[in-house]
Write an enzyme that holds these catalytic residues in place. Sequence first.
Site, PDB file in Angstrom:
ATOM      1  CG  ASP A 273      -2.190   0.861   0.910  1.00  0.00           C
ATOM      2  OD1 ASP A 273      -2.098   1.759   0.039  1.00  0.00           O
ATOM      3  OD2 ASP A 273      -3.242   0.648   1.541  1.00  0.00           O
TER       4      ASP A 273
HETATM    5  C1  BGC Z   1      -5.129   3.126  -0.173  1.00  0.00           C
HETATM    6  C2  BGC Z   1      -5.124   2.158  -1.324  1.00  0.00           C
HETATM    7  C3  BGC Z   1      -4.883   2.873  -2.623  1.00  0.00           C
HETATM    8  C4  BGC Z   1      -3.578   3.656  -2.511  1.00  0.00           C
HETATM    9  C5  BGC Z   1      -3.211   4.418  -3.769  1.00  0.00           C
HETATM   10  C6  BGC Z   1      -3.917   4.032  -0.184  1.00  0.00           C
HETATM   11  O1  BGC Z   1      -4.085   5.059   0.722  1.00  0.00           O
HETATM   12  O2  BGC Z   1      -5.189   2.422   1.048  1.00  0.00           O
HETATM   13  O3  BGC Z   1      -6.353   1.469  -1.360  1.00  0.00           O
HETATM   14  O4  BGC Z   1      -4.856   1.983  -3.686  1.00  0.00           O
HETATM   15  O5  BGC Z   1      -3.700   4.585  -1.458  1.00  0.00           O
HETATM   16  O6  BGC Z   1      -4.074   5.462  -3.995  1.00  0.00           O
END
Ligand code: BGC
Length: 741
Positions: A273
């Site tokens: 993540d």
């Molecule tokens: C989220 C993800 C997301 C990523 C990129 C993170 O804060 O938890 O679900 O894909 O950001 O935007």
Amino acid sequence: MNKAIYFAAAFAFLTNVPLKAQNQYKSNISKMYQGKEINNKFDKEIARLLVQMTLEEKIGMLHGNSMFTTGGVERLGIPELKMADGPLGVREEISRDSWAPAGLTNDFATYYPAAGALAATWNPNLAYTFGNSVGQELRARDKDMLLSPAINIVRTPLGGRTYEYMTEDPFLNKKMTVPMVVGLQDNDVMACVKHFAANNQETNRDFVDVQIDERTLREIYLPAFEAAVKEGKAYSIMGAYNKFRGEYLCENDYMLNKVLRDEWGFKGVVVSDWAAVHTTVKSLKSGLDIEMGTPKPFNEFFLADKLLAAVKAGEISEKEIDLHVERILRTLFQVKAMGANDRVKGSIATEAHYQDAYKIAAESVVLLKNENNALPLNLNGIKSIAVIGNNATKKNALGGFGAGVKTKREVTPLEGLKNRLPSSVKINYAEGYLERYEEKNTGKLGDITLNGPVTIDKLDDAKVQEAVEAAKNSDIAIVFAGSNRDYETEASDRRSLKLPFAQEELIKKVVEANPKTILVMVAGAPFDIKDISTKTNALVWSWFNGSEGGNALADVILGNVNPSGKLPWTMPVDIKDSPAHATNSFPGDKTVEYKEGILVGYRWFDTKKVEPLYPFGYGLSYTSFSFEKPTTDKKVYQENETISLSVSIKNTGKLDGKEVVQVYASKPDSKVSRAAQELKGFQKVLAKAGRSELVTIKIPVKDLAFYNVDTKKWEVEKGKYILHVGNSSRNNNQQISINIH
Ligand code: BGC
């Protein structure tokens, strides 16, 4: 599109489409969704590339070199790996080095219903449609990986991302996830299934250490991930922010190496993540392949310069780096980003895709209450309708801190009604309540913050007056209440189930002014609607429901579509009734222990005999169905056999309609503690008015197993099981018992 065309479309829907849909529906009914395994045939080519790559080039592929890409090697024809969010559709292009929009004009996309809505259709074929449709859009944007589906279990109704996730039930979760992954990957792209795993709250998500006992982990939190890997053949998985049993999930050897790769045979890539990585060598050795994130310079990432230094210092060998590079190359070949010239080209924001979004939205709307035939609206004698509430015009494609979609089409509930109502009906719109947030600790008007939105729960007198007048002066009133994507947002959980912005007070005033008031909730998660649900005859639940959400909702309200959505989670009477809250184990502090164990969602309510406001699996129709006594093909089964359960359901009303036949299993006298019942099979079926349909549901006996922590194996207990058949977790008293030998 003008009103006349919409009307013609609605009419066509009523007359032609149901029949066609019925045929198509039946032929799809028992479709098995199975993904394509990553092919070994690229191995020679990969080996040839590896020997030509420098260490720096290899490491360049293991971390973000922009916000949503990893490095490629141009001289060898290795492209960047291009990713895009997310669950609601393909996110707009942002800058390479910040969250600022890139300002493109070719990145308008279809806004698809949120995952909660998709799950509420209880229709795996629509999950395939969703994946396939968004996969096309991803290709049109020339991307390789969609950061979706998001499939964490809804442990608490307060979770900020409840709308983005599917359900509280592991079986429904996996049955919807697999077709979604297969549909997506059928377009030469990778699904990135997230957030692996046990990321069930936003509070303290950056560090909270989740403690779950092994049986609960296996039975509740992992099944959909496991099915995504084993059946859907997902090519990538996203490691979550939080810790699990003391280790961050992006450096969790148990989860990434042992469970995901060794046990499940995952061959794809694990992506972190955004900014979820904390170490260099440990992360790689624990199974992470790619570090993504922001906002520091990309060479400062843990898997960038620091990794180069670690190799040079002999802390990790180049051979080990190769392993991760190989995995990435293999997936790039698999999705034809390399080595092919027949990759899917895709298309974006087409009418066909908007109609995919429409189909999902139309089947997701849940009818919670309908007394005195308040719905569908009978327009005879209706000259005016008061449409009240900020949610009648609120758009949700963007909002809050989660990934959204830049779209040219988001039909609001008000626009949907305008599109579908004859021009002879006058709409009196009043905003009613204001969506307002408070600047932290100042009492002044402000914006939402990462600490969670602080709402101003106070009505504006003039707005109330306007709403009450509109209600009084109209034949009927419809209030569009609920929440929105600023209030339900990534990065914070809700503080309570209370409706924000003093909506409850407004609804009561509108009902007083016009008893013929219909309440429509637009929200992604449970709310406290206990009092207001007693005040109105009709209660409809809709979602952050995509580009065509307003049209679908209007079609349900007007009866062009017979509602068939079912709740994918339990609506509690009180938050204290929900398992994580009843056990006082949310949100924890540095650690959160999931004390309710396997009793998540309805498993808790049913076992502890707590009455929900609306149960899991519940949703009404404009017609009625009766269930005959179910039968099974045999009475006694062996462990490797499949139970074939048949039940005839009759549409006893006057309208064609779809019903979801649900089968729950319970095990009397089990040697282990069990939930009172667990969903083990379901099927959505269209039954024409007055007609019966025979529904056959297959339940592999191995699906009745529990996870035995001593043997570390799934075990089917022998003896008697009871299968409960019906149309919700609380209306399933057609029973049949079987024996396992
Ligand atoms: C989220 C993800 C997301 C990523 C990129 C993170 O804060 O938890 O679900 O894909 O950001 O935007």
